[in-house]
Design a protein around this motif. Structure first.
Motif, PDB file in Angstrom:
ATOM      1  N   ALA A 131       0.842  -1.156  -0.163  1.00  7.05           N
ATOM      2  CA  ALA A 131       0.003  -0.268  -0.047  1.00  7.05           C
ATOM      3  C   ALA A 131       0.767   1.315   0.097  1.00  7.05           C
ATOM      4  O   ALA A 131       2.024   1.278   0.190  1.00  7.05           O
ATOM      5  CB  ALA A 131      -0.934   0.066   1.072  1.00  7.05           C
ATOM      6  N   ARG A 132       0.203   2.318  -0.255  1.00  7.49           N
ATOM      7  CA  ARG A 132       0.891   3.585  -0.129  1.00  7.49           C
ATOM      8  C   ARG A 132      -0.240   4.785   0.606  1.00  7.49           C
ATOM      9  O   ARG A 132      -1.253   4.253   0.780  1.00  7.49           O
ATOM     10  CB  ARG A 132       0.851   4.257  -1.610  1.00  7.49           C
ATOM     11  N   ALA A 133       0.425   5.624   1.122  1.00 12.37           N
ATOM     12  CA  ALA A 133      -0.483   6.821   1.790  1.00 12.37           C
ATOM     13  C   ALA A 133       0.141   7.921   1.253  1.00 12.37           C
ATOM     14  O   ALA A 133       1.373   8.323   1.189  1.00 12.37           O
ATOM     15  CB  ALA A 133       0.009   6.678   3.390  1.00 12.37           C
ATOM     16  N   VAL A 134      -0.846   8.803   1.027  1.00 14.79           N
ATOM     17  CA  VAL A 134      -0.590   9.921   0.136  1.00 14.79           C
ATOM     18  C   VAL A 134      -1.032  11.176   1.064  1.00 14.79           C
ATOM     19  O   VAL A 134      -2.524  11.319   1.237  1.00 14.79           O
ATOM     20  CB  VAL A 134      -1.074  10.168  -1.127  1.00 14.79           C
ATOM     21  N   PHE A 135      -0.503  12.010   1.347  1.00 19.44           N
ATOM     22  CA  PHE A 135      -0.694  13.240   2.084  1.00 19.44           C
ATOM     23  C   PHE A 135      -0.453  14.642   1.265  1.00 19.44           C
ATOM     24  O   PHE A 135       0.615  14.868   1.196  1.00 19.44           O
ATOM     25  CB  PHE A 135       0.159  13.409   3.447  1.00 19.44           C
ATOM     26  N   GLN A 136      -1.691  15.286   1.129  1.00 23.02           N
ATOM     27  CA  GLN A 136      -1.614  16.809   0.432  1.00 23.02           C
ATOM     28  C   GLN A 136      -1.464  17.583   2.038  1.00 23.02           C
ATOM     29  O   GLN A 136      -2.258  17.391   2.833  1.00 23.02           O
ATOM     30  CB  GLN A 136      -2.642  17.265  -0.270  1.00 23.02           C
ATOM     31  N   PHE A 137      -0.412  18.344   2.136  1.00 22.97           N
ATOM     32  CA  PHE A 137      -0.328  19.262   3.251  1.00 22.97           C
ATOM     33  C   PHE A 137       0.374  20.483   2.986  1.00 22.97           C
ATOM     34  O   PHE A 137       0.749  20.815   1.724  1.00 22.97           O
ATOM     35  CB  PHE A 137       0.490  18.416   4.416  1.00 22.97           C
ATOM     36  N   TYR A 138       0.184  21.450   4.028  1.00 26.01           N
ATOM     37  CA  TYR A 138       0.740  22.754   3.758  1.00 26.01           C
ATOM     38  C   TYR A 138       2.003  22.866   4.967  1.00 26.01           C
ATOM     39  O   TYR A 138       1.800  23.372   5.687  1.00 26.01           O
ATOM     40  CB  TYR A 138      -0.385  23.821   4.201  1.00 26.01           C
ATOM     41  N   PRO A 139       3.169  22.607   4.405  1.00 26.84           N
ATOM     42  CA  PRO A 139       4.088  22.724   5.470  1.00 26.84           C
ATOM     43  C   PRO A 139       4.633  24.250   5.531  1.00 26.84           C
ATOM     44  O   PRO A 139       4.373  25.017   4.662  1.00 26.84           O
ATOM     45  CB  PRO A 139       5.276  22.035   4.619  1.00 26.84           C
ATOM     46  N   GLU A 140       4.796  24.537   7.015  1.00 24.55           N
ATOM     47  CA  GLU A 140       5.156  25.758   7.165  1.00 24.55           C
ATOM     48  C   GLU A 140       6.383  26.483   7.058  1.00 24.55           C
ATOM     49  O   GLU A 140       6.834  27.583   6.440  1.00 24.55           O
ATOM     50  CB  GLU A 140       5.052  25.840   8.649  1.00 24.55           C
ATOM     51  N   ASN A 141       7.382  25.188   6.823  1.00 20.39           N
ATOM     52  CA  ASN A 141       8.859  25.604   6.669  1.00 20.39           C
ATOM     53  C   ASN A 141       9.642  24.169   5.992  1.00 20.39           C
ATOM     54  O   ASN A 141       8.894  23.356   6.343  1.00 20.39           O
ATOM     55  CB  ASN A 141       9.311  26.263   7.603  1.00 20.39           C
ATOM     56  N   SER A 142      10.842  24.346   5.741  1.00 17.13           N
ATOM     57  CA  SER A 142      11.476  23.250   5.409  1.00 17.13           C
ATOM     58  C   SER A 142      11.710  22.224   6.661  1.00 17.13           C
ATOM     59  O   SER A 142      11.903  21.139   6.540  1.00 17.13           O
ATOM     60  CB  SER A 142      12.922  23.388   4.415  1.00 17.13           C
ATOM     61  N   ASP A 143      11.990  22.637   7.856  1.00 16.10           N
ATOM     62  CA  ASP A 143      12.232  22.139   8.919  1.00 16.10           C
ATOM     63  C   ASP A 143      10.851  21.107   9.116  1.00 16.10           C
ATOM     64  O   ASP A 143      11.084  19.797   9.524  1.00 16.10           O
ATOM     65  CB  ASP A 143      12.482  22.742  10.222  1.00 16.10           C
TER      66      ASP A 143
END
Ligand SMILES: C[S@@+](CC[C@H](N)C(=O)[O-])C[C@H]1O[C@@H](n2cnc3c(N)ncnc32)[C@H](O)[C@@H]1O
Lengths: 274, 124
Positions: A153-165
């Protein structure tokens, strides 16, 4: 305005008012649906088979409806009862659970064929209570997810990262939990269309799917726009035509599946003589 | 909550609980809602199920009907059986009630069909 995660914990931020937007604001709905479609594409499920999927931070069920439209069954998990009420109103087919992703997922091993998550993961990077340690919560979440997915299986998350950390933090915890994969950035040069997808794979290292890029960057611009025009004229390409094969291959490439490169022989009739 | 979901649910996130499976069901309100039968999906999901748990769960809420107690060998070709499995897995829903952890006795409320799996900080 500051980021939603900085304003209040999710179970308070996603109150009735916020939840209402998910039935009324057509722009918001469109974006959620588009991102869900792309996330499912990145799951790279075997064609045309119904699967049993998880929607993490399923909220109002917009993403779940897209799963349904494609013939899948799903279970949704969310911390906001106001959002889940909207999902009930929408009469989604998926089964819903109220819970906190950071406390771990309460499922048996191998239960699901894949997972999607739209605009929820960044919430786990926040400490909303003194007892919250984002690193620990992320690890608990990813390791419980790893165990409830089937082997390929795969899991795919669309997300809004705040920064690269933050992106680094998520990826590191996911790898520690056993996943392979990384972040795919669609339309990296567009401020508006740029989207981040964390693509996690259970069954060993595989190449990351290809990101979507702006049309101007695409070398085959003239070709692909011609193709789009033809497609509009005729609807779907003729089954097994050259167009159809190229489109199918392009789809496989975007899903990160192994695909032969296009040549002048692609889609030509075999002569029958060897 | 459908019985398919119940078949996958555990209380293992609770501190001190090892397996947390199967969860007991106390059903106060049950609804039966028809949904489209898709034999491909049922065939795909059966190998993932704990059949005993499914049968016992259905039986405990009075909905086992004539679902066989054990899986027979050639169920793949038995459409009548697949329809029965579909019904029990996807059409019987617990709307109000409780889930009960088999090890700790901790109860999880089910409201409007949604089990509340949120834990208190001291249960983690
Ligand atoms: C932008 S909304 C997603 C909407 C959803 N995809 C839909 O179709 O409506 C983000 C969702 O993530 C959920 N969420 C945030 N933090 C969470 C957590 N720790 N556990 C579970 N859900 C969470 C929120 O309650 C909210 O419903």
């Amino acid at each position: 305005m500051s980021r939603p995660e900085h304003q209040a914990p999710p179970e308070l931020f996603y109150n009735e008012n916020e939840a209402k937007k998910y039935t009324q604001n057509s722009r918001m709905i469109d974006i959620q649906v588009q991102m869900s479609e792309r996330a499912i594409e990145l799951l790279a499920l075997p064609d045309d088979e119904p699967h049993f999927l998880l929607d993490l931070g399923c909220g109002s069920g917009l993403s779940g409806s897209v799963l349904e439209d494609q013939g899948h069954r799903w279970v949704g998990f969310d911390i906001s009862s106001a959002m889940l009420d909207v999902a009930l109103e929408r009469e989604v087919e998926g089964d819903l659970l109220l819970g906190d992703l950071g406390q771990g997922l309460p499922f048996r091993a191998g239960a699901f064929d894949g997972a999607v998550s739209i605009s929820a993961l960044q919430w786990l990077c926040n400490a909303d209570k003194t007892s919250h340690h984002p690193t620990k919560r992320l690890y608990k979440f990813f390791s419980s997810l790893y165990s409830c997915l089937s082997r390929t299986a795969r899991a795919v998350f669309q997300f809004y990262p705040e920064n690269s950390d933050q992106m680094e933090l998520m990826t590191t915890q996911a790898m520690k939990a056993g996943f392979f994969g990384g972040v795919v950035v669609d339309y990296p040069n567009s401020t508006k269309a740029k989207k981040f997808f964390l693509v996690l794979m259970c069954g060993g290292a595989a190449p990351l799917p290809k990101a979507m890029v702006e049309a101007e960057e695409e070398e085959r611009i003239s070709y692909s726009s011609k193709r789009d025009q033809l497609k509009k004229m005729r609807g779907k390409p003729l089954k097994r035509s050259k167009e159809w094969i190229l489109e199918k291959k392009e789809r496989r490439r975007r899903q990160g599946k192994p695909t032969k490169s296009d040549t002048k022989y692609t889609g030509r009739k075999r002569s029958g003589r060897f | 909550m459908k019985l398919l979901t119940h078949n996958m649910l555990t209380s293992k996130c609770l501190k001190g609980v090892n397996v947390g499976y199967p969860l007991g069901i106390v059903a106060k309100d049950i609804k039966v809602l028809e949904t489209e039968f898709n034999s491909e999906f049922v065939l795909r999901i059966i190998p993932k199920l704990d059949w005993d748990t499914l049968w016992n769960a259905a039986d405990s809420i009075g909905h086992s009907g004539d679902l066989p107690r054990t899986l027979c060998d050639d169920y793949e070709n038995d459409v009548e059986f697949l329809k029965k499995a579909h019904h029990v897995l996807l059409e019987v829903e617990v709307i109000n009630g409780e889930l009960v952890c088999p090890e700790s006795g901790r109860k999880f409320a089910i409201n409007k069909g949604i089990p509340n799996m949120l834990l208190n900080e001291d249960e983690l």
